[in-house]
Design a protein around this motif. Structure first.
Motif, short mmCIF file in Angstrom:
data_model
loop_
_atom_site.label_atom_id
_atom_site.label_comp_id
_atom_site.label_asym_id
_atom_site.label_seq_id
_atom_site.Cartn_x
_atom_site.Cartn_y
_atom_site.Cartn_z
N TRP A 23 0.86 -1.19 0.00
CA TRP A 23 0.00 0.00 0.00
C TRP A 23 0.89 1.24 0.00
CZ3 TRP A 23 -4.82 1.07 -1.11
CH2 TRP A 23 -5.38 2.28 -0.71
N ILE A 24 0.93 1.95 -1.14
CA ILE A 24 1.79 3.12 -1.30
C ILE A 24 0.99 4.22 -1.98
CG2 ILE A 24 3.90 4.05 -2.32
CD1 ILE A 24 5.03 1.20 -2.33
N ASP A 25 0.96 5.40 -1.34
CA ASP A 25 0.32 6.58 -1.93
C ASP A 25 -1.12 6.31 -2.36
OD1 ASP A 25 2.65 8.03 -1.54
OD2 ASP A 25 3.43 7.52 -3.54
N GLY A 26 -1.88 5.63 -1.50
CA GLY A 26 -3.30 5.48 -1.75
C GLY A 26 -3.70 4.41 -2.74
N LYS A 27 -2.79 3.49 -3.09
CA LYS A 27 -3.15 2.38 -3.98
C LYS A 27 -2.20 1.22 -3.73
CE LYS A 27 -0.32 3.71 -7.98
NZ LYS A 27 -0.32 4.03 -9.43
N TRP A 28 -2.58 0.05 -4.25
CA TRP A 28 -1.75 -1.13 -4.13
C TRP A 28 -0.75 -1.19 -5.27
CZ3 TRP A 28 -1.67 -3.62 0.30
CH2 TRP A 28 -2.78 -3.57 1.12
N VAL A 29 0.53 -1.21 -4.92
CA VAL A 29 1.60 -1.30 -5.91
C VAL A 29 2.02 -2.76 -5.99
CG1 VAL A 29 3.92 -0.59 -6.54
CG2 VAL A 29 2.36 1.05 -5.46
N GLU A 86 -2.95 0.92 -17.24
CA GLU A 86 -4.19 1.48 -16.68
C GLU A 86 -4.84 0.55 -15.65
OE1 GLU A 86 -7.29 -0.07 -20.13
OE2 GLU A 86 -6.76 2.05 -20.02
N LEU A 87 -4.56 -0.74 -15.77
CA LEU A 87 -5.13 -1.69 -14.82
C LEU A 87 -4.52 -1.55 -13.43
CD1 LEU A 87 -5.54 -5.06 -16.77
CD2 LEU A 87 -7.35 -3.64 -15.80
N LEU A 88 -3.29 -1.05 -13.37
CA LEU A 88 -2.58 -0.97 -12.10
C LEU A 88 -3.07 0.16 -11.22
CD1 LEU A 88 1.07 -1.64 -13.37
CD2 LEU A 88 -0.52 -3.26 -12.29
N ASP A 89 -3.94 1.01 -11.75
CA ASP A 89 -4.43 2.17 -10.98
C ASP A 89 -5.81 1.95 -10.37
OD1 ASP A 89 -2.14 3.67 -11.56
OD2 ASP A 89 -2.97 4.32 -13.49
N VAL A 90 -6.38 0.77 -10.54
CA VAL A 90 -7.76 0.55 -10.07
C VAL A 90 -7.81 -0.13 -8.71
CG1 VAL A 90 -8.61 0.43 -12.43
CG2 VAL A 90 -7.99 -1.69 -11.25
N PHE A 91 -6.66 -0.56 -8.19
CA PHE A 91 -6.65 -1.30 -6.94
C PHE A 91 -6.44 -0.34 -5.77
CE2 PHE A 91 -4.76 -4.17 -10.22
CZ PHE A 91 -5.90 -4.92 -10.43
N ILE A 92 -7.53 0.21 -5.29
CA ILE A 92 -7.45 1.28 -4.27
C ILE A 92 -8.23 0.94 -2.99
CG2 ILE A 92 -7.05 3.12 -5.96
CD1 ILE A 92 -10.05 3.76 -5.82
#
Length: 356
Positions: free
Chosen positions: A195-201, A223-229
């Motif tokens: 969990w980094i900067d408000g999303k899952w990295v 774009e898929l990597l930005d939806v896991f929040i």
């Protein structure tokens, strides 16, 4: 007016005495159940005293219905035994009319019970539980394993082998992404996700896709990597008891369970019980009015026996319906309110055939 004043002067000393008695019994029961644990852990007397102090509001909340039932049944039975009610009935005043002030007090007490639980019982009982767990070294870990979470109205599903709350990291995690029609859009896997900067990295993520050669692994679209929040709190081992939170927190917790696609029938039934249980005060007074006058001898013993029997029957009925609601045999709302409705009907029947 003088009759009402006389009745209330007789009622309240009995009620307060019974309340103190039942509170004392519950406090001593809790103390003796944990006494050996306190001794073995070397818990200081001061901490034990604080735990009991925090528990008192909960015992008052439990004891009020029993004390109201006993005080009403004893007072009216005593009036019967001393023939005082005969004079009242002879003057044309029915039993129901005579006891209306008690029923009104019970209704007011029901509303007081609801707010008393929400604003006093819940915070003090939570402190009691946390302090007791702390001194007995029962702290619960927030780490979690074998997690399946549904988020974003079912569009994203997380499946992880383990969640480490200290570093806020998921291990061996699958991510299922679906479109608005719940059709599969993508299936991803990562060795871990932080969990980094408000999303899952995601660490070394791969995406599984069908091809003519079968299922293959490809690089993940950016774009898929930005939806896991979904926040880390969702993945914690943070199962709470709805009884230990107020109605607002209970509602939020149930919404969280529904959002995550987790079972919530038991939590809903306990949530609805928060609204139905205070009306037990009205029920027990109504019930006591119907039970009064059954004997002129041994009024104290008979009143206490009738009170305990009636309360036990109510709690057993409630326990059965709550278990049925937990296992979804009946709706949660029905599980919480059915005992209340049933005993109102029983009380009405008893009052109809009461001596008057």
């Amino acid at each position: 007016m003088k009759i009402i004043t006389y009745m209330l002067k007789s009622f309240f000393p009995i009620f307060l005495g019974a309340l103190l008695f039942f509170v004392l019994v519950l406090c001593l029961t809790d103390l003796f159940m944990n006494l050996w644990n306190y001794i073995s852990k070397g818990v200081a007397f001061k901490n034990v005293g604080l735990i009991i102090l925090y528990y008192i509001p909960k015992t008052i909340w439990y004891s009020i219905p029993i004390a109201m039932l006993f005080a009403t049944a004893y007072m009216l039975s005593d009036f019967y035994a001393r023939n005082e009610l005969l004079a009242i009935f002879a003057s044309g005043i029915s039993l129901f009319r005579f006891t209306i002030p008690l029923l009104l007090i019970a209704v007011c007490m029901s509303f007081v019970m609801f707010f008393f639980e929400d604003y006093v019982v819940v915070p003090t009982y939570t402190k009691k539980v946390h302090m007791q767990d702390s001194v007995l070294q029962k702290e619960k870990s927030l780490n979690n394993n074998r997690i399946v979470i549904m988020a974003d109205e079912g569009k994203i599903i997380y499946k992880a082998d383990f969640y480490d709350d200290a570093v806020k990291r998921l291990y061996s995690t699958y991510f299922i992404v679906r479109d608005n029609e719940k059709n599969l859009r993508a299936l991803l896997y990562a060795e871990n996700a932080s969990w980094i900067d408000g999303k899952w990295v995601l660490s070394n993520p791969v995406e599984y896709k069908n091809s003519t050669d079968g299922v293959v692994m490809v690089d993940v679209e950016e774009e898929l990597l930005d939806v896991f929040i979904e926040p880390p709190e969702t993945f914690r081992n943070n199962t709470i008891s709805v009884e230990e939170v107020n109605t607002r927190q209970a509602r939020e917790y149930i919404e969280h369970l529904e959002k995550a696609g987790l079972p919530s029938a038991e939590e809903k039934s306990v949530y609805y019980k928060k609204y139905s249980f205070p009306f037990v005060v009205f029920i027990v007074v109504f019930l006591a009015v119907g039970l009064s006058g059954k004997t002129r001898k041994n009024v104290l013993i008979v009143s206490l026996a009738l009170s305990i029997t009636a309360v036990v029957l109510f709690y057993v009925t409630q326990m059965v319906t709550m278990l049925m609601a937990k296992f979804q045999a009946i709706p949660p709302l029905f599980g919480a309110w059915f005992p209340v409705m049933l005993f109102i009907i029983i009380s009405s029947f008893l009052l109809k055939y009461a001596k008057t």
